[in-house]
Design an enzyme around this catalytic site. Structure first.
Site, PDB file in Angstrom:
ATOM      1  N   THR A  23     -25.295  36.576  23.628  1.00  0.00           N
ATOM      2  CA  THR A  23     -24.732  35.700  22.600  1.00  0.00           C
ATOM      3  C   THR A  23     -24.182  34.462  23.283  1.00  0.00           C
ATOM      4  O   THR A  23     -23.415  34.583  24.243  1.00  0.00           O
ATOM      5  CB  THR A  23     -23.604  36.391  21.819  1.00  0.00           C
ATOM      6  OG1 THR A  23     -24.117  37.556  21.169  1.00  0.00           O
ATOM      7  CG2 THR A  23     -23.016  35.444  20.776  1.00  0.00           C
ATOM      8  N   GLY A  57     -22.768  29.106  28.091  1.00  0.00           N
ATOM      9  CA  GLY A  57     -23.035  29.389  29.493  1.00  0.00           C
ATOM     10  C   GLY A  57     -21.953  30.186  30.176  1.00  0.00           C
ATOM     11  O   GLY A  57     -21.875  30.194  31.409  1.00  0.00           O
ATOM     12  N   ARG A  58     -21.111  30.839  29.423  1.00  0.00           N
ATOM     13  CA  ARG A  58     -20.006  31.660  29.941  1.00  0.00           C
ATOM     14  C   ARG A  58     -18.922  30.828  30.637  1.00  0.00           C
ATOM     15  O   ARG A  58     -18.070  31.373  31.336  1.00  0.00           O
ATOM     16  CB  ARG A  58     -20.508  32.745  30.915  1.00  0.00           C
ATOM     17  CG  ARG A  58     -21.474  33.754  30.277  1.00  0.00           C
ATOM     18  CD  ARG A  58     -20.825  34.514  29.143  1.00  0.00           C
ATOM     19  NE  ARG A  58     -21.654  35.592  28.630  1.00  0.00           N
ATOM     20  CZ  ARG A  58     -22.436  35.509  27.552  1.00  0.00           C
ATOM     21  NH1 ARG A  58     -22.501  34.361  26.885  1.00  0.00           N
ATOM     22  NH2 ARG A  58     -23.133  36.534  27.142  1.00  0.00           N
ATOM     23  N   LEU A  59     -18.926  29.505  30.446  1.00  0.00           N
ATOM     24  CA  LEU A  59     -17.859  28.662  30.985  1.00  0.00           C
ATOM     25  C   LEU A  59     -16.758  28.560  29.939  1.00  0.00           C
ATOM     26  O   LEU A  59     -16.481  27.500  29.372  1.00  0.00           O
ATOM     27  CB  LEU A  59     -18.398  27.285  31.375  1.00  0.00           C
ATOM     28  CG  LEU A  59     -19.288  27.266  32.610  1.00  0.00           C
ATOM     29  CD1 LEU A  59     -19.806  25.856  32.878  1.00  0.00           C
ATOM     30  CD2 LEU A  59     -18.534  27.781  33.833  1.00  0.00           C
ATOM     31  N   HIS A  60     -16.115  29.685  29.685  1.00  0.00           N
ATOM     32  CA  HIS A  60     -15.137  29.791  28.611  1.00  0.00           C
ATOM     33  C   HIS A  60     -13.869  29.002  28.926  1.00  0.00           C
ATOM     34  O   HIS A  60     -13.523  28.767  30.084  1.00  0.00           O
ATOM     35  CB  HIS A  60     -14.768  31.264  28.395  1.00  0.00           C
ATOM     36  CG  HIS A  60     -15.956  32.164  28.265  1.00  0.00           C
ATOM     37  ND1 HIS A  60     -16.952  31.945  27.343  1.00  0.00           N
ATOM     38  CD2 HIS A  60     -16.316  33.283  28.957  1.00  0.00           C
ATOM     39  CE1 HIS A  60     -17.870  32.894  27.451  1.00  0.00           C
ATOM     40  NE2 HIS A  60     -17.511  33.716  28.428  1.00  0.00           N
TER      41      HIS A  60
END
Length: 225
Positions: free
Chosen positions: A10, A203-206
């Site tokens: 996701t 991109g999981r760069l939360h």
């Protein structure tokens, strides 16, 4: 062969958390809670904005700590001076009640999946006084009041039939009268020492903004994802 869990993906595109977040976590938490409540009312894909995962520490016979978690409902958010507080209610003889009595510290996680957000609250825990617990108990639906008397929360029971018999006994005991608060049931207030806001990003760069309470008030910092 594919692994459906490992291959599940996701991307998080619902929002962002800017560097100019408020200096205190209370304002941001209030805004996020209201947005979660609005999402619940308008879209219906956020079932209960007040649901949170409460983590406590159980101690084994030799004193070894064992973390334990369960979902509870947060019934109050507020401020006490610089401090941020969260309130919940439960049977104090339950497993979590005994754990909070032995180790009065807890972590609370508010997961708002539809908004791709979560808030982590960590701090100390203290029981609410009788007046506050009485006031909230009186506002509960009668079925919930009777359930508080009927259930010996966390204790084993032979069957659902036996549990329903305990409920019938409680209903008969208080038939025609108001249901008083059980002496073993009441509230707890978590006073936050650390609050972290997490917003999913692509991109999981939360985005992660953490607040820590010290002698001079809150300090705020951005954390790497």
């Amino acid at each position: 062969m594919t692994d459906p869990l490992a291959d599940s993906r996701t991307d998080y595109l619902a929002g962002a958390l800017a560097d100019d977040a408020p200096q205190s976590p209370s304002a941001l938490l209030g805004t996020w809670m209201q947005e979660a409540l609005d999402r619940h009312e308008q879209e219906g894909d956020l079932p209960d904005p007040t649901a949170a995962v409460l983590s406590t520490v159980a101690l084994d016979a030799d004193g070894s700590p064992r973390p334990r978690s369960r979902t509870v409902l947060v019934k109050g958010l507020g401020e006490d001076g610089d401090a941020l507080t969260a309130t919940l209610y439960t049977n104090r003889d339950s497993a979590k009640g005994r754990e909070l009595a032995a180790v009065p510290r807890a972590a609370l996680l508010l997961p708002w999946y539809a908004l791709q957000r979560q808030v982590r609250i960590e701090g100390t825990v203290a029981p609410l006084d009788d007046d506050a617990s009485d006031g909230y108990f009186a506002r509960r639906p009668r079925a919930s009041q009777l359930g508080a008397w009927a259930s010996r929360q966390s204790a084993p029971i032979a069957s659902r039939t036996e549990l329903e018999a305990q409920l019938a006994e409680a209903a008969a005991r208080f038939e025609g009268t108001d249901v008083p608060r059980p002496p073993f049931w009441g509230g707890y207030r978590i006073t936050a020492e650390r609050v972290e806001f997490w917003q999913g990003r692509s991109g999981r760069l939360h985005d992660r903004i953490a607040y820590t309470l010290g002698e001079d008030g809150w300090t705020r910092e951005r954390l790497q994802p």
